[in-house]
Design a protein around this motif. Structure first.
Motif, mmCIF file in Angstrom:
data_model
loop_
_atom_site.group_PDB
_atom_site.id
_atom_site.type_symbol
_atom_site.label_atom_id
_atom_site.label_comp_id
_atom_site.label_asym_id
_atom_site.label_seq_id
_atom_site.Cartn_x
_atom_site.Cartn_y
_atom_site.Cartn_z
ATOM 1 N N ILE A 54 0.870 -1.124 0.093
ATOM 2 C CA ILE A 54 -0.242 0.001 -0.112
ATOM 3 C C ILE A 54 0.786 0.772 -0.035
ATOM 4 O O ILE A 54 0.445 1.963 -1.192
ATOM 5 N N GLU A 55 1.627 1.606 0.250
ATOM 6 C CA GLU A 55 2.749 1.717 0.855
ATOM 7 C C GLU A 55 4.158 1.928 0.338
ATOM 8 O O GLU A 55 4.371 0.884 -0.038
ATOM 9 N N PRO A 56 5.036 2.733 -0.125
ATOM 10 C CA PRO A 56 6.372 2.347 -0.829
ATOM 11 C C PRO A 56 7.462 2.098 -0.112
ATOM 12 O O PRO A 56 7.571 1.885 1.154
ATOM 13 N N TYR A 57 8.587 0.923 -0.725
ATOM 14 C CA TYR A 57 8.907 0.328 0.406
ATOM 15 C C TYR A 57 10.060 1.982 0.417
ATOM 16 O O TYR A 57 9.687 2.804 0.051
ATOM 17 N N LEU A 58 10.883 1.262 1.449
ATOM 18 C CA LEU A 58 11.835 2.360 1.954
ATOM 19 C C LEU A 58 13.158 2.050 1.070
ATOM 20 O O LEU A 58 13.445 0.762 1.045
ATOM 21 N N ASP A 59 14.252 3.212 1.328
ATOM 22 C CA ASP A 59 15.808 2.746 0.794
ATOM 23 C C ASP A 59 16.336 1.729 1.999
ATOM 24 O O ASP A 59 15.615 2.250 3.040
ATOM 25 N N GLY A 60 17.819 2.131 2.141
ATOM 26 C CA GLY A 60 18.793 1.964 2.864
ATOM 27 C C GLY A 60 18.734 2.496 4.229
ATOM 28 O O GLY A 60 19.421 2.279 5.192
ATOM 29 N N CYS A 61 18.257 4.013 3.127
ATOM 30 C CA CYS A 61 18.417 5.257 4.815
ATOM 31 C C CYS A 61 16.592 5.095 4.956
ATOM 32 O O CYS A 61 16.810 6.811 6.047
ATOM 33 N N GLY A 62 15.645 4.959 4.727
ATOM 34 C CA GLY A 62 14.695 4.461 5.677
ATOM 35 C C GLY A 62 13.927 6.104 5.361
ATOM 36 O O GLY A 62 12.557 5.764 5.980
ATOM 37 N N HIS A 63 14.215 6.144 3.850
ATOM 38 C CA HIS A 63 13.395 6.800 2.539
ATOM 39 C C HIS A 63 12.695 6.514 1.976
ATOM 40 O O HIS A 63 12.677 5.353 1.153
ATOM 41 N N HIS A 64 11.365 7.754 1.771
ATOM 42 C CA HIS A 64 10.632 5.997 1.321
ATOM 43 C C HIS A 64 11.051 6.360 -0.676
ATOM 44 O O HIS A 64 11.659 7.611 -0.799
ATOM 45 N N THR A 65 11.094 5.700 -0.990
ATOM 46 C CA THR A 65 10.691 5.492 -2.838
ATOM 47 C C THR A 65 9.850 5.426 -3.414
ATOM 48 O O THR A 65 8.713 5.229 -3.227
ATOM 49 N N GLY A 66 10.240 5.787 -4.884
ATOM 50 C CA GLY A 66 8.642 5.561 -5.626
ATOM 51 C C GLY A 66 8.109 4.029 -6.420
ATOM 52 O O GLY A 66 7.459 3.992 -6.933
ATOM 53 N N ASN A 67 8.971 3.035 -5.451
ATOM 54 C CA ASN A 67 8.104 1.577 -5.396
ATOM 55 C C ASN A 67 7.739 1.501 -4.980
ATOM 56 O O ASN A 67 8.177 0.913 -3.502
ATOM 57 N N SER A 68 6.390 0.635 -5.253
ATOM 58 C CA SER A 68 5.305 -0.127 -4.117
ATOM 59 C C SER A 68 4.923 -1.324 -4.802
ATOM 60 O O SER A 68 4.245 -1.977 -4.300
ATOM 61 N N GLY A 69 5.691 -2.194 -5.745
ATOM 62 C CA GLY A 69 5.566 -3.306 -5.683
ATOM 63 C C GLY A 69 4.978 -3.707 -7.486
ATOM 64 O O GLY A 69 4.659 -2.473 -7.203
ATOM 65 N N ILE A 70 4.714 -4.784 -6.979
ATOM 66 C CA ILE A 70 4.238 -5.298 -8.546
ATOM 67 C C ILE A 70 3.072 -5.604 -8.679
ATOM 68 O O ILE A 70 2.760 -6.599 -7.652
ATOM 69 N N SER A 71 1.232 -5.190 -8.641
ATOM 70 C CA SER A 71 0.159 -5.986 -8.417
ATOM 71 C C SER A 71 0.313 -7.038 -10.274
ATOM 72 O O SER A 71 -0.331 -6.369 -11.120
ATOM 73 N N PHE A 72 0.062 -8.442 -9.830
ATOM 74 C CA PHE A 72 0.804 -9.041 -11.697
ATOM 75 C C PHE A 72 -0.470 -9.008 -12.167
ATOM 76 O O PHE A 72 -0.495 -8.858 -13.310
ATOM 77 N N VAL A 73 -2.275 -8.765 -11.752
ATOM 78 C CA VAL A 73 -2.797 -8.968 -12.779
ATOM 79 C C VAL A 73 -3.836 -7.451 -12.194
ATOM 80 O O VAL A 73 -4.252 -6.979 -10.460
ATOM 81 N N ASP A 74 -4.296 -6.926 -13.227
ATOM 82 C CA ASP A 74 -5.099 -5.300 -12.529
ATOM 83 C C ASP A 74 -5.823 -5.962 -12.038
ATOM 84 O O ASP A 74 -6.336 -6.569 -12.035
ATOM 85 N N PRO A 75 -5.888 -5.090 -10.428
ATOM 86 C CA PRO A 75 -7.038 -5.113 -9.878
ATOM 87 C C PRO A 75 -8.772 -5.239 -10.315
ATOM 88 O O PRO A 75 -9.106 -6.380 -10.034
ATOM 89 N N ALA A 76 -8.745 -4.750 -11.722
ATOM 90 C CA ALA A 76 -10.016 -4.754 -12.149
ATOM 91 C C ALA A 76 -10.438 -5.946 -12.608
ATOM 92 O O ALA A 76 -11.420 -6.235 -12.722
ATOM 93 N N VAL A 77 -9.565 -6.232 -13.494
ATOM 94 C CA VAL A 77 -9.819 -7.836 -14.129
ATOM 95 C C VAL A 77 -9.687 -9.023 -13.411
ATOM 96 O O VAL A 77 -10.315 -9.985 -13.203
ATOM 97 N N LEU A 78 -8.534 -8.529 -11.437
ATOM 98 C CA LEU A 78 -8.609 -10.063 -10.704
ATOM 99 C C LEU A 78 -10.480 -9.845 -10.273
ATOM 100 O O LEU A 78 -10.668 -11.233 -10.211
ATOM 101 N N ARG A 79 -10.840 -8.970 -10.300
ATOM 102 C CA ARG A 79 -12.380 -8.899 -9.452
ATOM 103 C C ARG A 79 -13.355 -9.580 -10.482
ATOM 104 O O ARG A 79 -14.256 -10.685 -9.788
ATOM 105 N N ASP A 80 -13.007 -9.298 -11.687
ATOM 106 C CA ASP A 80 -13.980 -9.992 -12.750
ATOM 107 C C ASP A 80 -13.371 -11.305 -13.412
ATOM 108 O O ASP A 80 -14.300 -12.144 -13.074
ATOM 109 N N ALA A 81 -12.384 -11.429 -12.492
ATOM 110 C CA ALA A 81 -11.422 -13.039 -13.163
ATOM 111 C C ALA A 81 -12.304 -13.762 -11.891
ATOM 112 O O ALA A 81 -12.815 -14.677 -12.098
ATOM 113 N N VAL A 82 -12.440 -12.943 -10.579
ATOM 114 C CA VAL A 82 -12.933 -13.998 -8.962
ATOM 115 C C VAL A 82 -13.925 -14.059 -9.745
ATOM 116 O O VAL A 82 -14.982 -15.373 -8.714
#
Length: 550
Positions: free
Chosen positions: A304-332
């Motif tokens: 939900i929140e970005p990862y930290l870097d080695g110094c404890g600061h927020h990065t611009g990376n929050s990871g990857i949702s491999f399946v788009d959440p809208a597609v995931l809802r329709d699929a499930v």
């Protein structure tokens, strides 16, 4: 009163039923339990009855691994298995030995290395080149979310500084863009598409080796968490069908058909067809596996929140949702309507929430059914989402072995999660108290399939004696669960997930899938739980494993 084929006497019986009633004897006839009690069970003994004297040792229901890769584990055992090593030097020595012993192999395949053995969790091609300079090598790590390759493999795949990262993965690079030899997630496909095909004979051999190993751990049933083309293993479904049709499959197996994250709902009819074609004997592919994110150590778990870097600061990376959440809802929604179970992989708190949201959408559209959806791994769960497991009827599929402090957690996870997120990891105690269904699995070959190594961590939040990699403190002690709950999760809980409702507990009428332990783990110290071993394993009342000292 019928004469039993098999009677167990003289030891505690963990029934795993709702009241966890005590017993000291069990009788079995024609593959099913016919009596559970005390001395009165001896009345079922006849001249042809096999009597197993427990001699104070415990009888438990057969363990059911709710998330395992049995064929992949078997393949690792017949390829270059690195899982017994823990250092770069150990890995390279093992690879050099294997390469020299197999000069005719076109590719060097295997895997099972740990990220904590390398700076930043990322091994380099030039190290691999020192022992395998002339042939390509492709070696997935223990968690299957990354691979170590040598320079020859990078060359054959055409991976250079100009090669873009795929949408669902990352090529590890030097500052100038040069690939270093580690491929994360979807980037593995750039190389594994070149791998030689595994023969049907090797798939079957791997399955039978994996089954033998799991039986030695007391595992009588499992859910294979990926049936389809993923990683370097390919689709194991034909091997399961062959073993089931020939009677060689002694375990009960539910298969989870792989959801191709590069496609959408157009694959659903294919999954329906595969489900109908994938039933034989003790095997049925009735689940669908959706891998919603990656892993925290390579920053691909969806947060939900970005990862930290080695110094404890927020990065611009929050990871990857491999399946788009809208597609995931329709699929499930569609899969649920078609009576598929959905087996989710979710590591990060955003991925967990997206999976729960998709089940909520399915309930809103279809009403409540009995598909028993479950989310595996559950490393980071936002506190707001804990109660939703019970509310939505989603089982928490625990890989509790990982819920301990060890080098990978300390070096590659905690600094980049930060607080409070680090304290939200593996909240099994909170899930249990919330009323959620707990199931258990190992994710072997990612980690050991030994149920008691995982149960030890669930109870102690410390690594089992056989798994320790240093002297660490208890990890989030408030998330411990009691031994009875941990045992029930690995038996009745996983049986519920697998829709194997006449297994998982010891009660009259149930199938006689049973395990004799070498001790009563309740009688000793909690610190000794991980030393518990399986002496005998029975499926349908037939012995499928016996230790030398049984």
């Amino acid at each position: 009163m019928p004469t039993a084929d098999l009677v167990f006497t003289g030891g505690p019986v963990f029934t795993a039923d709702a009241v966890r009633r005590r017993a000291t004897g069990v009788a079995v006839k024609d593959g099913r339990i016919v009596a559970v009690g005390h001395d009165e069970v001896k009345e079922f003994i006849g001249s042809a009855t096999e009597v197993v004297d427990l001699n104070g040792r415990m009888l438990v229901p057969g363990f059911q691994d709710a998330h395992v890769h049995a064929v992949w584990g078997g393949l690792d055992l017949i390829r270059c298995d690195l899982s017994e090593e823990s250092t770069k030097a150990g890995y390279l020595a093992r690879l050099a030995e294997y390469s020299a012993a197999n000069p005719d192999k076109e590719w060097i395949l295997g895997g099972g290395w740990g990220m904590s053995a390398f700076p930043g969790g990322t091994p380099r091609a030039e190290d691999l080149d020192t022992v395998i300079p002339d042939r390509p090598a492709f070696l997935p790590n223990r968690d299957g979310h990354g691979a170590w390759v040598n320079s020859r493999a990078l060359e054959l795949a055409g991976i250079t500084a100009d090669t873009p990262d795929p949408a669902d993965g990352r090529i590890e690079r030097d500052p100038d863009g040069t690939p270093t030899g580690t491929l994360h997630e979807g980037a593995m496909t750039l190389v594994n598409r070149l791998l030689p095909a595994t023969s049907p004979e090797d798939y079957l051999r791997a399955l039978l080796i994996g089954q033998e190993y799991l039986h030695s751990m007391g595992v009588t049933a499992w859910q294979d968490a990926i049936l389809g083309d993923y990683g370097d293993a390919g689709d194991a479904t034909p091997a399961y069908l062959a073993a089931a049709q020939s009677g060689q499959l002694t375990a009960r197996v539910v298969g989870a058909l792989w959801w191709d994250r590069t496609r959408g709902l157009e694959q659903v009819p294919e999954l329906v067809a595969r489900r109908e074609q994938s039933r034989a004997g003790r095997f049925a592919a009735t689940s669908v596996k959706v891998m919603q994110d990656g892993v925290a150590e390579n920053f691909t778990a969806a947060m939900i929140e970005p990862y930290l870097d080695g110094c404890g600061h927020h990065t611009g990376n929050s990871g990857i949702s491999f399946v788009d959440p809208a597609v995931l809802r329709d699929a499930v929604v569609e899969l649920d309507q078609l009576d598929f179970q959905v087996h989710f992989h979710a590591i990060g708190d955003r991925a967990v929430r997206e999976c729960l949201d998709s089940v909520a959408a399915a309930i809103a559209a279809n009403g409540r059914g009995d598909n028993r959806h479950h989310i595996a791994h559950l490393q980071v769960v936002h506190p707001d989402d804990v109660s939703r497991f019970r509310e939505l009827g989603v089982a928490a599929n625990m890989q509790s072995l990982w819920a301990a402090l060890e080098p990978q957690m300390v070096d590659l996870t905690l600094p980049f999660l930060g607080e409070p997120r680090s304290s939200w990891q593996y909240p099994f105690g909170d899930l249990l108290r919330s009323g959620a269904v707990l199931a258990s699995g190992s994710d072997w070959s990612v980690s050991t399939p030994d149920p008691f190594a995982a149960i030890h961590v669930a109870v102690n939040r410390l690594s089992a004696p056989s798994q320790k990699e240093g002297d660490f403190d208890v990890f989030l002690p408030e998330q411990r669960i009691d031994l009875a709950s941990a045992l029930t999760a690995y038996t009745a809980g996983s049986a519920w997930v697998n829709h194997l409702d006449d297994t998982g507990t010891i009660r009259p009428g149930n199938l006689a899938d049973l395990v004799v332990l070498d001790r009563d783990p309740f009688a000793g110290s909690p610190e000794e739980i991980g030393n518990t071993r399986t002496l005998q394993t029975f499926v349908n009342g037939e012995r499928v494993y016996a230790a030398d000292n049984a």
